[in-house]
Design an enzyme around this catalytic site. Sequence first.
Site, mmCIF file in Angstrom:
data_model
loop_
_atom_site.group_PDB
_atom_site.id
_atom_site.type_symbol
_atom_site.label_atom_id
_atom_site.label_comp_id
_atom_site.label_asym_id
_atom_site.label_seq_id
_atom_site.Cartn_x
_atom_site.Cartn_y
_atom_site.Cartn_z
ATOM 1 N N ASN A 93 -13.078 -2.970 1.926
ATOM 2 C CA ASN A 93 -14.042 -1.879 1.961
ATOM 3 C C ASN A 93 -14.861 -1.943 0.674
ATOM 4 O OD1 ASN A 93 -13.106 -0.670 4.418
ATOM 5 N ND2 ASN A 93 -11.322 0.071 3.298
ATOM 6 N N VAL A 147 -10.713 3.294 -3.907
ATOM 7 C CA VAL A 147 -10.327 2.835 -5.249
ATOM 8 C C VAL A 147 -11.375 1.840 -5.737
ATOM 9 C CG1 VAL A 147 -8.573 1.621 -6.597
ATOM 10 C CG2 VAL A 147 -7.873 3.172 -4.757
ATOM 11 N N HIS A 188 -10.362 -4.918 -3.781
ATOM 12 C CA HIS A 188 -9.049 -5.230 -3.210
ATOM 13 C C HIS A 188 -9.214 -5.588 -1.748
ATOM 14 C CE1 HIS A 188 -9.838 -0.897 -2.841
ATOM 15 N NE2 HIS A 188 -9.190 -0.953 -1.691
ATOM 16 N N MET A 189 -8.293 -6.415 -1.281
ATOM 17 C CA MET A 189 -8.280 -6.812 0.123
ATOM 18 C C MET A 189 -7.018 -6.259 0.765
ATOM 19 S SD MET A 189 -8.193 -10.687 1.587
ATOM 20 C CE MET A 189 -9.929 -10.993 1.390
ATOM 21 N N HIS A 190 -7.184 -5.607 1.914
ATOM 22 C CA HIS A 190 -6.036 -5.113 2.679
ATOM 23 C C HIS A 190 -5.531 -6.237 3.592
ATOM 24 C CE1 HIS A 190 -6.927 -0.659 2.062
ATOM 25 N NE2 HIS A 190 -8.107 -1.192 1.754
ATOM 26 N N ASP A 215 0.856 -1.193 0.000
ATOM 27 C CA ASP A 215 0.000 0.000 0.000
ATOM 28 C C ASP A 215 0.888 1.238 0.000
ATOM 29 O OD1 ASP A 215 -3.214 0.569 0.931
ATOM 30 O OD2 ASP A 215 -1.788 2.224 1.107
ATOM 31 N N ILE A 216 0.514 2.214 -0.814
ATOM 32 C CA ILE A 216 1.329 3.429 -0.975
ATOM 33 C C ILE A 216 1.311 4.290 0.285
ATOM 34 C CG2 ILE A 216 -0.419 5.011 -1.895
ATOM 35 C CD1 ILE A 216 1.571 5.669 -4.150
HETATM 36 P P1 AMP Z 1 -9.830 1.617 0.049
HETATM 37 O O1 AMP Z 1 -10.168 2.767 0.921
HETATM 38 O O2 AMP Z 1 -10.177 0.292 0.664
HETATM 39 O O3 AMP Z 1 -10.369 1.779 -1.370
HETATM 40 O O4 AMP Z 1 -8.250 1.585 -0.026
HETATM 41 C C1 AMP Z 1 -7.520 2.055 -1.105
HETATM 42 C C2 AMP Z 1 -6.076 1.869 -0.723
HETATM 43 O O5 AMP Z 1 -5.296 1.943 -1.893
HETATM 44 C C3 AMP Z 1 -5.532 2.926 0.241
HETATM 45 O O6 AMP Z 1 -5.004 2.287 1.404
HETATM 46 C C4 AMP Z 1 -4.448 3.642 -0.577
HETATM 47 O O7 AMP Z 1 -3.348 4.032 0.205
HETATM 48 C C5 AMP Z 1 -4.094 2.580 -1.589
HETATM 49 N N1 AMP Z 1 -3.572 3.068 -2.869
HETATM 50 C C6 AMP Z 1 -4.128 3.992 -3.680
HETATM 51 N N2 AMP Z 1 -3.380 4.157 -4.796
HETATM 52 C C7 AMP Z 1 -2.335 3.292 -4.672
HETATM 53 C C8 AMP Z 1 -1.219 2.992 -5.492
HETATM 54 N N3 AMP Z 1 -1.024 3.619 -6.664
HETATM 55 N N4 AMP Z 1 -0.332 2.057 -5.060
HETATM 56 C C9 AMP Z 1 -0.512 1.442 -3.876
HETATM 57 N N5 AMP Z 1 -1.560 1.679 -3.058
HETATM 58 C C10 AMP Z 1 -2.459 2.597 -3.447
#
Ligand code: AMP
Length: 114
Positions: A87, A96, A100-102, A30-31
């Site tokens: 989320n 995003v 995706h799964m954190h 994660d960025i």
């Molecule tokens: P969510 O709120 O579940 O949609 O989480 C989106 C996640 O994507 C956040 O934790 C961001 O920090 C991460 N994110 C967004 N853009 C990037 C990227 N280009 N590379 C890595 N992580 C990203």
Amino acid sequence: MEDCIFCKIAAGQAPAEVLYQDDDVIAFADISPMAPVHALIVPKKHLASVEEIGADDSEVVSCLIMTAKRLARELGISNSGYRLVINSGPDATQAVPHLHMHLLGGRPLEPKLG
Ligand code: AMP
Ligand code: ZN
């Protein structure tokens, strides 16, 4: 899908610290990490959210969890524990719009979810 950052990362057209990938899934750091270990596990197929998971996608869903488990082992947090979070939609603050799964771990996490 055009203009989807996670599709671009999956296609190798945007930078990411890739931790694992196969035909179905890609995992990258994660960025903006919220924990010492914070990876995102992303199906290569564009599904906007959990709401778009169809009956044919069960393999993709199990792949997300098996990849999380594999990464947890590789990143040294299988025994200390970790949290898997998806989320989905506005109330969950999904930022995003590509499923995706954190994977979060590496320190004790707050006990509350919401
Ligand atoms: P969510 O709120 O579940 O949609 O989480 C989106 C996640 O994507 C956040 O934790 C961001 O920090 C991460 N994110 C967004 N853009 C990037 C990227 N280009 N590379 C890595 N992580 C990203
Ligand atoms: Zn996408």
